[in-house]
Scaffold this motif. Sequence first.
Motif, PDB file in Angstrom:
ATOM      1  N   LYS A  31       0.852  -1.288  -0.132  1.00 57.28           N
ATOM      2  CA  LYS A  31       0.030  -0.101   0.030  1.00 57.28           C
ATOM      3  C   LYS A  31       0.901   1.279   0.034  1.00 57.28           C
ATOM      4  N   SER A  32       0.685   2.074  -0.891  1.00 58.76           N
ATOM      5  CA  SER A  32       1.670   3.255  -1.272  1.00 58.76           C
ATOM      6  C   SER A  32       1.064   4.234  -2.124  1.00 58.76           C
ATOM      7  N   MET A  33       1.602   5.429  -2.196  1.00 56.92           N
ATOM      8  CA  MET A  33       1.605   6.579  -3.243  1.00 56.92           C
ATOM      9  C   MET A  33       2.778   6.971  -3.938  1.00 56.92           C
ATOM     10  N   LEU A  34       2.747   7.059  -5.086  1.00 55.52           N
ATOM     11  CA  LEU A  34       3.972   7.110  -6.005  1.00 55.52           C
ATOM     12  C   LEU A  34       3.591   8.450  -6.795  1.00 55.52           C
ATOM     13  N   TYR A  35       4.751   9.177  -6.767  1.00 57.70           N
ATOM     14  CA  TYR A  35       4.685  10.347  -7.544  1.00 57.70           C
ATOM     15  C   TYR A  35       6.049  10.457  -8.560  1.00 57.70           C
ATOM     16  N   MET A  36       5.680  10.832  -9.858  1.00 58.01           N
ATOM     17  CA  MET A  36       6.467  10.859 -11.086  1.00 58.01           C
ATOM     18  C   MET A  36       6.431  11.897 -11.685  1.00 58.01           C
ATOM     19  N   PRO A  37       7.436  12.731 -11.630  1.00 58.94           N
ATOM     20  CA  PRO A  37       7.347  14.269 -12.497  1.00 58.94           C
ATOM     21  C   PRO A  37       8.652  13.917 -13.704  1.00 58.94           C
ATOM     22  N   CYS A  38       8.223  14.755 -14.774  1.00 64.17           N
ATOM     23  CA  CYS A  38       9.180  14.549 -15.776  1.00 64.17           C
ATOM     24  C   CYS A  38       8.634  15.742 -16.851  1.00 64.17           C
ATOM     25  N   ILE A  39       9.721  16.258 -17.553  1.00 61.64           N
ATOM     26  CA  ILE A  39       9.534  17.297 -18.531  1.00 61.64           C
ATOM     27  C   ILE A  39      10.288  16.762 -19.895  1.00 61.64           C
ATOM     28  N   HIS A  40       9.519  17.200 -20.902  1.00 61.55           N
ATOM     29  CA  HIS A  40      10.005  17.294 -22.291  1.00 61.55           C
ATOM     30  C   HIS A  40      10.426  18.660 -22.852  1.00 61.55           C
ATOM     31  N   LYS A  41      11.656  18.998 -22.803  1.00 60.69           N
ATOM     32  CA  LYS A  41      12.252  20.487 -23.121  1.00 60.69           C
ATOM     33  C   LYS A  41      11.962  20.880 -24.488  1.00 60.69           C
ATOM     34  N   ASP A  42      11.916  19.799 -25.545  1.00 59.86           N
ATOM     35  CA  ASP A  42      11.670  20.150 -26.870  1.00 59.86           C
ATOM     36  C   ASP A  42      10.156  20.496 -27.191  1.00 59.86           C
ATOM     37  N   LYS A  43       9.351  19.700 -26.810  1.00 58.59           N
ATOM     38  CA  LYS A  43       7.880  19.738 -26.669  1.00 58.59           C
ATOM     39  C   LYS A  43       7.210  20.691 -25.815  1.00 58.59           C
ATOM     40  N   GLN A  44       8.161  21.261 -24.790  1.00 59.62           N
ATOM     41  CA  GLN A  44       7.721  22.191 -23.855  1.00 59.62           C
ATOM     42  C   GLN A  44       6.412  21.722 -22.993  1.00 59.62           C
ATOM     43  N   ILE A  45       6.473  20.584 -22.646  1.00 66.43           N
ATOM     44  CA  ILE A  45       5.285  19.785 -21.909  1.00 66.43           C
ATOM     45  C   ILE A  45       6.114  19.177 -20.695  1.00 66.43           C
ATOM     46  N   GLY A  46       5.328  19.322 -19.475  1.00 66.07           N
ATOM     47  CA  GLY A  46       5.619  18.594 -18.236  1.00 66.07           C
ATOM     48  C   GLY A  46       4.714  17.601 -17.810  1.00 66.07           C
TER      49      GLY A  46
END
Length: 320
Positions: free
Chosen positions: A47-62
């Motif tokens: 039982k847990s919570m997971l947080y996963m961030p990431c960005i794509h600099k070329d597409k300017q999307i995170g």
Amino acid sequence: MKFWNENDIQAIYHMSDAINDIETLFTNMNAITQTQRMVISTGTGAKSMLYMPCIHKDKQIGIIKITSITPENPQLGLPTTQANIIITDIKTGKHLASLDASYLTRLRTGALSGIAPKYMSNSNSQSLGMIGTGGMAYEQFLGNIEVRNIQNVYLYNRSRDKAEHFKRQLQQAHPNLDITVTNNVQTLVQKSDIINCQTQSTSPVFEAKDIQDGTHINGIGSYRPDMKEMDNQLFPRASHVVFDDIEGVKEEAGEFIEPHEKGIFKFEEIDGDLKSIVSKKQLLRQSCEAITIFKCVGAAHFDLAVAIGAYEKLNKTPQS
């Protein structure tokens, strides 16, 4: 902000899309920035919570994916794993969309389980053994049949009723396959060209001595140091070991952390990550008898690949 649910995404985004989008992302990893995912225990066991961030600099999307894992949920008629992905325009800071990510998570993990045998298994592999028939299993199955001409499928689950239910699901969608439920995991291991493990086990789900020469193994389910699906005595027999995310495996994969500490296996012995294997565009194995292993713990850039892929297709789809 736009909102898309699982049905919206399933209607337009499929396994072939996910495999293509992840392989495409591998060609431009210099544009990707991410941090190690955060896992917070919220109770006993998995039982847990997971947080996963990431960005794509070329597409300017995170993106950030928020996942909850609640093993007791099936008793309440709820899924064990639930997730959402928030997509942000990093140029303006505007949050563009919220995508139900439960299906996308299953799909990207299944895609990884397809990409690995595409480059690591024998090209004539026709039998697939699946250990664990829970919520992740169907997309694991789809990933493998996308890249190999699978004719025979062997299923094992601690609850036979659950395995039988999964068999009926597979037969309805793929009536030409020969599908067998077995009570004996040894039988499954000895008959399978590719073995896919998707459990949350804390002890090995098969014995290394039963693995046949030429077998490819995908280890998918374990993602914490206390979890172990694969028998660590298997690693000295393996010709090739590949990880999806090397640093993630060192932090999270108990079946590799323990043998590394005991000197049975060393992280320095691996053949690289999945990106490096895909870039070669050829089979990794040197012989038909080689035993190959792929270990997946997940990383945010895989979620980024499928989230952007799905988001772009959804934006092109006329609203009904």
